[in-house]
Enzyme design. Structure first.
Site: not given
Ligand SMILES: CCCCCCCC(=O)SCCNC(=O)CCNC(=O)[C@H](O)C(C)(C)COP(=O)(O)OP(=O)(O)OC[C@H]1O[C@@H](n2cnc3c(N)ncnc32)[C@H](O)[C@@H]1OP(=O)(O)O
Ligand SMILES: Cc1cc2nc3c(=O)[nH]c(=O)nc-3n(C[C@H](O)[C@H](O)[C@H](O)COP(=O)(O)OP(=O)(O)OC[C@H]3O[C@@H](n4cnc5c(N)ncnc54)[C@H](O)[C@@H]3O)c2cc1C
Length: 648
Positions: A139, A421, A178
């Site tokens: 992120t 996530e 984190g």
């Molecule tokens: C204790 C634990 C602590 C944890 C702390 C938290 C850690 C974190 O937050 S880490 C950061 C987490 N961040 C995220 O999860 C980011 C979320 N965003 C995403 O995953 C992507 O931007 C997403 C899925 C919304 C869109 O991805 P994008 O590449 O634009 O794909 P999109 O154009 O929507 O779809 C393309 C294809 O990819 C596929 N795809 C997307 N993501 C995935 C995936 N993860 N795996 C497999 N396929 C996938 C879609 O299903 C789609 O398939 P199809 O074309 O067959 O329909």
């Molecule tokens: C406690 C905590 C720990 C974290 N740890 C990590 C870490 O270890 N590593 C890491 O990489 N990240 C980490 N993150 C970041 C986290 O993964 C992101 O905050 C999360 O993926 C959401 O993305 P964003 O903050 O950009 O929200 P945004 O995507 O900006 O969301 C804001 C609003 O926009 C809306 N929105 C966005 N896209 C769309 C769409 N396509 N259609 C409709 N609505 C949409 C959402 O639904 C939401 O209501 C952490 C976050 C928190 C809070």
């Protein structure tokens, strides 16, 4: 022992130990889990003051110390089984997060899943021995969800066979990871890969960020803590700005995609394999939803058994608040959801490991369903659990608002699961994308499998459109309720697909049609996930041989399914007698409520709640806890107050 809570346990109609063994998998697993938990409970090193009495810096220091102690102690005990390590840590952690949490949950799993064998040979010994302490830096300030637009770059320099990493803009600064602010000396950095003048999209790189000897930031690295948050106070979520930081070519995780020494790029079998760690965490979060909700229910239901308040019948003693139907209607459906999510969490974990096993053999065919299922169930269960924790807190009245109740800490620690996530709405839309694709395949006569096979069934029942078919429900029969949820899911998937179709027929773009159908798409995913949960709850019952346990869980499953219908009555034919049936189920569950939460078997240390104590001696414990508050260590010097009054 509080007499009320004793009586509750005497009234139970089933053996809690039998249910605990079933939840653990066997009596032996229960024994072993308790044995491991007792190692923490009886360890003087883990008897520390409540973090709520500490400053943020003190909490972080204590968390780092605890993480380090756990590493040494687990080694001394020779505990290496991942599940046993989890039991040990969750008892030591109580409600709080670990300072090294991201190292375990994302840094290591990414190395295991995305390194070549040669890279594993180099990095795993360093990471497993905590010489390389890492986080997962994806992120950025400007992007969390839309990861294709992340701006950090990794540009290959063939002359030195290195990647040059840059955060070119303020919005590209890595933000949130984190353990990044103070703890980690390495990070898995997700960056846009450029080689030979072409961009190949997001790839993962191991980037050293602090010196492994001095722990000072390395040249070109600006790193720090992002400041206080709503919770997670013991975690140093951080920021990272990279300026011309050079890493060897071998630091790109190359299990799936490669960059040759001359800079040529070899593409992966699927460009989504880089996203694999996210799918893993989403799948594991489903189990965390169950644990957070079951802990909250344990606290609220035990407290409701010992709390007497108000007057049910004039002149009679104040009743236990658990005898109020309104209190039961708040808590028992959540208790049912906690059991449902426990079974779904087990299913999700098994499914994740089964399908990644196939992926490791080169079979990627089930990756789309795994992604859709993990994304949807993560969103569905965290939204429900998040709201449920707050219901449990408020059901405890004023004392629920005290930190010693444990509920505020559970809430602020759990609530970001709805965001991290994969933000929940975005995840639901990902699941919808898969459902619409499957709906279209079913209409073309393709045979579907797994959790979406019901879309074939509904096609066979044509020509009636699904939405016109009445939902006839036998409200005492779980199988009939499962069918009702299946029909509802099929109906809402059809509505969403037809909404998209309608938009497209107005000759607007696919993207605008998608955005204009988002409400229906999210509802379709929600209905699909709800059906999966109800179906899995019913399937679990068929595995239970103990009749008393089967009976009480069947009652919970009926309550969960019927309560879900009342919450979504617009999607089902509102069956007036459902409310009466729910009331009858509440009465049936009432004598078993405490025994059902006892069966989760949370020891007091892990529950960390004065209200949810096993012995029910709440008030005495609350008073002792309050007296330990730092504010009570000194009397306020009277002249201070006196001067303030004087100034009026
Ligand atoms: C204790 C634990 C602590 C944890 C702390 C938290 C850690 C974190 O937050 S880490 C950061 C987490 N961040 C995220 O999860 C980011 C979320 N965003 C995403 O995953 C992507 O931007 C997403 C899925 C919304 C869109 O991805 P994008 O590449 O634009 O794909 P999109 O154009 O929507 O779809 C393309 C294809 O990819 C596929 N795809 C997307 N993501 C995935 C995936 N993860 N795996 C497999 N396929 C996938 C879609 O299903 C789609 O398939 P199809 O074309 O067959 O329909
Ligand atoms: C406690 C905590 C720990 C974290 N740890 C990590 C870490 O270890 N590593 C890491 O990489 N990240 C980490 N993150 C970041 C986290 O993964 C992101 O905050 C999360 O993926 C959401 O993305 P964003 O903050 O950009 O929200 P945004 O995507 O900006 O969301 C804001 C609003 O926009 C809306 N929105 C966005 N896209 C769309 C769409 N396509 N259609 C409709 N609505 C949409 C959402 O639904 C939401 O209501 C952490 C976050 C928190 C809070």
């Amino acid at each position: 022992m509080n007499p009320d809570i004793c009586r509750e346990r005497e009234n139970a109609t089933f053996n809690t130990e039998t249910l605990t063994n079933m939840l653990d998998g066997s009596a032996e697993k229960t024994r072993r889990r308790r044995e491991i938990e007792s190692l923490v409970i009886n360890d003087p090193d883990f008897q520390h003051d409540d973090p709520n009495f500490m400053s943020r810096s003190e909490r972080y220091d204590a968390a780092v110390k605890k993480s380090s102690q756990m590493i040494m102690k687990l080694r001394d005990y020779g505990i290496s089984d991942p599940e046993e390590i989890y039991f040990y840590k969750r008892t030591a952690r109580r409600t709080f997060h670990e300072a090294f949490g991201l190292h375990y949950t994302m840094f290591l799993p990414t190395l295991y899943s995305q390194c070549t064998p040669e890279q594993q040979k180099k990095w795993l010994p360093l990471a497993e021995n905590f010489k390389a302490l890492g986080t997962y830096a994806q992120t950025e300030l400007g992007h969390g969800t839309h990861i294709r637009k992340l701006e950090t770059t990794a540009t290959y320099d063939p002359s030195t066979q290195e990647f040059v990493l840059n955060c070119p803009t303020v919005s590209s600064i890595k933000w949130w990871p984190g353990g990044l602010g103070k703890t980690s000396n390495h990070a898995i950095v997700l960056a846009q890969l450029y080689t030979l003048g072409k961009c190949h999209g997001l790839h993962a790189f191991i980037v050293p960020i602090r010196c492994m000897k001095t722990h000072q930031p390395l040249p070109g690295v600006t790193v720090g803590d992002i400041g206080p948050k709503f919770g997670f106070e013991e975690v140093d979520n951080g920021y990272l700005k990279l300026e011309n930081v050079r890493i060897p070519r071998e630091n790109m995780l190359m299990k799936y995609a490669q960059v040759e020494p001359d800079g040529s790029y070899l593409k992966p079998p699927s460009d989504k394999l880089t996203y694999g760690t996210m799918v893993f965490i989403r799948a594991m979060i489903v189990g965390e939803s169950a644990r957070a909700l079951s802990k909250s229910c344990t606290i609220a239901i035990r407290y409701s058994a010992v709390r007497h308040q108000s007057e049910l019948r004039p002149g009679e003693p104040e009743p236990q608040i658990l005898d109020y139907q309104a209190q039961q209607y708040k808590l028992f459906p959540l208790l049912a959801a906690a059991y449902a999510f426990t079974f779904v969490g087990q299913y999700m974990s098994d499914t994740y490991h089964r399908i990644t096993g196939h992926i490791n053999q080169g079979d990627f065919s089930q990756l789309p369903e795994l992604h859709a299922l993990a994304a949807g169930l993560k969103a569905f269960t965290t939204w429900t659990a998040n709201a449920g924790i707050e219901v449990c807190r408020m059901a405890c009245g004023g004392h629920g608002y005290l930190c010693c109740s444990g509920l505020p800490d559970i809430y602020v620690t759990f609530t970001p699961t709805c965001t991290y996530e994969g933000e929940n709405t975005v995840m639901m839309l990902q699941t919808a994308r898969f459902l619409v694709k499957c709906y279209r395949q079913a209409r073309e006569g393709q045979q579907l499998s797994g959790t979406v096979s019901y879309l074939n069934e509904q096609q066979r029942l044509q020509p009636q459109p699904v939405s016109s078919r009445p939902t006839v429900v036998n409200i005492n029969d779980l199988a009939s309720l499962v069918e009702a949820y299946k029909l509802r899911a099929a109906k809402l998937v059809e509505v969403a697909a037809k909404s998209l179709q309608g938009e497209l027929q107005r000759s607007i773009s696919q993207e605008d049609a998608w955005n204009n159908s988002s409400i229906e798409l999210v509802r379709a995913s929600d209905a699909h996930c709800h059906y999966v949960v109800v179906e899995l709850f019913a399937a679990k019952l068929s595995e239970i041989s103990d009749t008393a346990v089967h009976s009480v869980l069947n009652t919970l499953a009926l309550l969960y399914a019927l309560h879900g219908i009342t919450l979504n009555s617009g999607d089902f034919l509102q069956l007036s007698q459902i409310t009466q049936r729910i009331k009858a189920l509440l009465v049936e569950i009432r004598p078993n409520a405490v025994a059902l939460v006892d069966s989760f078997d949370y020891n007091d240390e892990m529950l960390n709640s004065v209200l949810g104590r096993y012995d029910g001696n709440v008030y005495e414990s609350m008073f002792e806890w309050a007296k330990r508050s730092p504010l009570n260590r000194t009397e306020v010097r009277s002249f201070i107050i006196f001067n303030i009054i004087q100034k009026k």
